[in-house]
Design a protein around this motif. Structure first.
Motif, PDB file in Angstrom:
ATOM      1  N   ARG A   1      -1.429  -2.198  -4.233  1.00 25.77           N
ATOM      2  CA  ARG A   1      -0.173  -2.717  -3.686  1.00 25.77           C
ATOM      3  C   ARG A   1      -0.437  -4.147  -3.245  1.00 25.77           C
ATOM      4  N   GLY A   2       0.345  -5.077  -3.776  1.00 25.72           N
ATOM      5  CA  GLY A   2       0.086  -6.468  -3.455  1.00 25.72           C
ATOM      6  C   GLY A   2       1.193  -7.397  -3.906  1.00 25.72           C
ATOM      7  N   ASP A   3       0.985  -8.670  -3.665  1.00 26.90           N
ATOM      8  CA  ASP A   3       1.969  -9.731  -3.820  1.00 26.90           C
ATOM      9  C   ASP A   3       1.571 -10.622  -4.991  1.00 26.90           C
ATOM     10  N   ALA A   4       2.513 -10.891  -5.883  1.00 24.29           N
ATOM     11  CA  ALA A   4       2.230 -11.738  -7.045  1.00 24.29           C
ATOM     12  C   ALA A   4       1.832 -13.153  -6.647  1.00 24.29           C
ATOM     13  N   GLU A   5       2.272 -13.599  -5.479  1.00 29.67           N
ATOM     14  CA  GLU A   5       1.947 -14.959  -5.049  1.00 29.67           C
ATOM     15  C   GLU A   5       0.604 -15.037  -4.330  1.00 29.67           C
ATOM     16  N   ARG A   6      -0.024 -13.882  -4.066  1.00 30.56           N
ATOM     17  CA  ARG A   6      -1.352 -13.836  -3.437  1.00 30.56           C
ATOM     18  C   ARG A   6      -2.128 -12.684  -4.068  1.00 30.56           C
ATOM     19  N   LEU A   7      -2.527 -12.864  -5.296  1.00 29.78           N
ATOM     20  CA  LEU A   7      -3.179 -11.787  -6.029  1.00 29.78           C
ATOM     21  C   LEU A   7      -4.558 -11.484  -5.441  1.00 29.78           C
TER      22      LEU A   7
END
Length: 207
Positions: free
Chosen positions: A97-103
């Motif tokens: 689970r994570g953010d495309a802008e902070r891989l």
């Protein structure tokens, strides 16, 4: 910025969309379109592949027909729960689970980075494309699928109010600003009159 280009609102949206996503998605982005796009990557089976915004795993399923393992990342816990039900939590897909802008991956980790149906929700798409370029190995491939900008003025206003829609000129700008030099765009459509997808295949610059 459209109403869904906000991470919190997008998560709430997908909380409900996840319940029907796999039934709705084929009307916009179907297996034929997915498989055509995968074909442009010319996978040989040994690649390390990341699926950014993997959702319930529709694209992941197609990618697994060509490689043994796919890394899947999504910010929506509800979409990921649907994906877990398909693939398990420790099977051929390694979920995060994570953010495309902070891989959450190191530089030059992946041979291929794929993202379909996700860029339209990114508040800062150039930042996310820079992150994708960072985690992709030099000479690797990046494939991004997003919604093509409608030609009708009324639909353009509606599109702008909801999320990111973009044409080839805007795609050129975003990819160039993110540091890509070599890329090509393809317009895909499930059937005449249905929404069009703009699919960009880019090569990661050699260092």
């Amino acid at each position: 910025m459209g109403v869904l280009e906000h991470k919190g609102r997008a998560r709430v949206f997908y909380k409900y969309l996840s319940q029907v996503y796999d039934r709705i998605n084929p009307f916009i982005w179907n297996e034929e379109m997915r498989d055509e796009a995968i074909g442009w990557l010319e996978l040989d089976g040994d690649e390390r592949v990341l699926d950014v915004g993997c959702g319930t795993g529709f694209a992941t399923e197609g990618l697994l027909q060509h490689v043994e393992t796919v890394y899947g990342l999504d910010q929506s816990p509800h979409q990921l729960e649907k994906a877990y039900a398909k693939f398990g939590r420790s099977g051929p897909v390694r979920f995060t689970r994570g953010d495309a802008e902070r891989l959450p991956y190191q530089d030059d980790t992946f041979d291929v980075v794929w993202s379909s149906g996700s860029i339209e929700y990114w508040p800062n798409p150039v930042d996310a494309l820079e992150e994708i370029r960072r985690v992709a190995a030099p000479g690797g491939k990046v494939l991004i699928v997003g919604p093509d900008y409608p030609s009708n003025t009324v639909f353009q206003k509606l599109a702008d109010a909801i999320m990111l829609f973009y044409d080839e000129d805007e795609a050129d700008r975003m990819f160039r600003e993110a540091g890509f030099e070599s890329f090509e765009h393809h317009i895909q459509q499930a059937r005449p009159g249905s929404p069009r997808a703009i699919t960009t295949v880019a090569t990661v610059p050699e260092q």
